[in-house]
Design a protein around this motif. Sequence first.
Motif, PDB file in Angstrom:
ATOM      1  N   ASP A  62       0.825  -1.216   0.000  1.00 33.21           N
ATOM      2  CA  ASP A  62       0.000   0.000   0.000  1.00 33.21           C
ATOM      3  C   ASP A  62       0.863   1.272   0.000  1.00 33.21           C
ATOM      4  O   ASP A  62       0.360   2.365   0.201  1.00 33.21           O
ATOM      5  CB  ASP A  62      -0.976  -0.003   1.184  1.00 33.21           C
ATOM      6  CG  ASP A  62      -0.241  -0.059   2.525  1.00 33.21           C
ATOM      7  OD1 ASP A  62       1.015  -0.130   2.518  1.00 33.21           O
ATOM      8  OD2 ASP A  62      -0.915  -0.031   3.565  1.00 33.21           O
ATOM      9  N   ARG A 111      -3.791  -5.433  -7.454  1.00 34.95           N
ATOM     10  CA  ARG A 111      -3.974  -4.431  -6.391  1.00 34.95           C
ATOM     11  C   ARG A 111      -3.090  -3.203  -6.623  1.00 34.95           C
ATOM     12  O   ARG A 111      -3.564  -2.074  -6.584  1.00 34.95           O
ATOM     13  CB  ARG A 111      -3.638  -5.027  -5.014  1.00 34.95           C
ATOM     14  CG  ARG A 111      -4.692  -5.984  -4.536  1.00 34.95           C
ATOM     15  CD  ARG A 111      -4.267  -6.705  -3.262  1.00 34.95           C
ATOM     16  NE  ARG A 111      -5.111  -7.877  -3.092  1.00 34.95           N
ATOM     17  CZ  ARG A 111      -6.327  -7.846  -2.568  1.00 34.95           C
ATOM     18  NH1 ARG A 111      -6.828  -6.718  -2.139  1.00 34.95           N
ATOM     19  NH2 ARG A 111      -7.035  -8.956  -2.475  1.00 34.95           N
ATOM     20  N   ARG A 193     -12.032  -5.656  -9.865  1.00 35.68           N
ATOM     21  CA  ARG A 193     -11.058  -4.650  -9.444  1.00 35.68           C
ATOM     22  C   ARG A 193     -10.432  -3.956 -10.660  1.00 35.68           C
ATOM     23  O   ARG A 193     -10.297  -2.749 -10.719  1.00 35.68           O
ATOM     24  CB  ARG A 193      -9.983  -5.313  -8.585  1.00 35.68           C
ATOM     25  CG  ARG A 193      -9.201  -4.307  -7.790  1.00 35.68           C
ATOM     26  CD  ARG A 193      -8.074  -4.937  -6.971  1.00 35.68           C
ATOM     27  NE  ARG A 193      -8.470  -6.025  -6.135  1.00 35.68           N
ATOM     28  CZ  ARG A 193      -7.957  -7.265  -6.239  1.00 35.68           C
ATOM     29  NH1 ARG A 193      -7.045  -7.545  -7.143  1.00 35.68           N
ATOM     30  NH2 ARG A 193      -8.355  -8.217  -5.438  1.00 35.68           N
TER      31      ARG A 193
END
Length: 237
Positions: A62, A111, A193
């Motif tokens: 992240d 992601r 996603r």
Amino acid sequence: MSAAAGEGAIQVPVIAIDGPGGVGKGTLSRHLAGHLGFHLLDSGALYRLVALGAKEQSVALDDEQGLADLGRQLDVEFRLGADDEIARPVLRGRLVGEELRSERCGDDASRIAGYPRVREALLARQRAFRRPPGLVADGRDMGSVVFPDAALKIFLTASVEERAQRRYKQLIGKGIGVNLAPLLGEISARDKRDRERSVAPMKPASDAVVIDTTTLGIDGVFEQVMKIASERGISGP
Ligand code: DC
């Protein structure tokens, strides 16, 4: 676009092959590149390599800026295999194969691919693959963002059930035990996603040719694409 970029674009045709995972983009792209004598860009491998590099260098998944820096500086080269024409990624001097293709790595790649700075960091790297006599580029946003002036844009689709079946057979063929239901769930989640992210979402470019491969074998898809390519004057050296 500058005159020089315009000339380059004409001299070096790009065939963009986009679509969701398990739709056959990789196989089709390899066949096309082999047949036309074009270079090949597996853009998903770049996202996967950033995900893998992040694990190795302890960059959190992240940490957008950390991942973007990694993407820009990624020490990777693609070496042609001795046995075939598939370029294999060498990350920091180490050949990476199976670990790059794992579901886990694909999921991590999906992601981090949502971060605008990561996408931006990989843009120039992807465009550098465009070299004479031509390029086949495989990904999610090849026609819509990376090569908007591609000579031919193809967007492949297939039902999620069919794609899960294909992946299931592939994994079982490799001796990897999996269950179909969770695989189907993972593929659907990744599709969602990739489709719903705010930057460069997976979607057909407005001028893309959409081909449904659910009931069409690779040979049928290849013939269809080669026909359109030749109608557009795209041919090998
Ligand atoms: O094609 P692939 O499964 O190797 O790609 C892995 C992930 O990388 C995919 O789920 C989304 C991301 N990706 C992307 O966002 N844009 C691309 N052009 C290629 C891949």
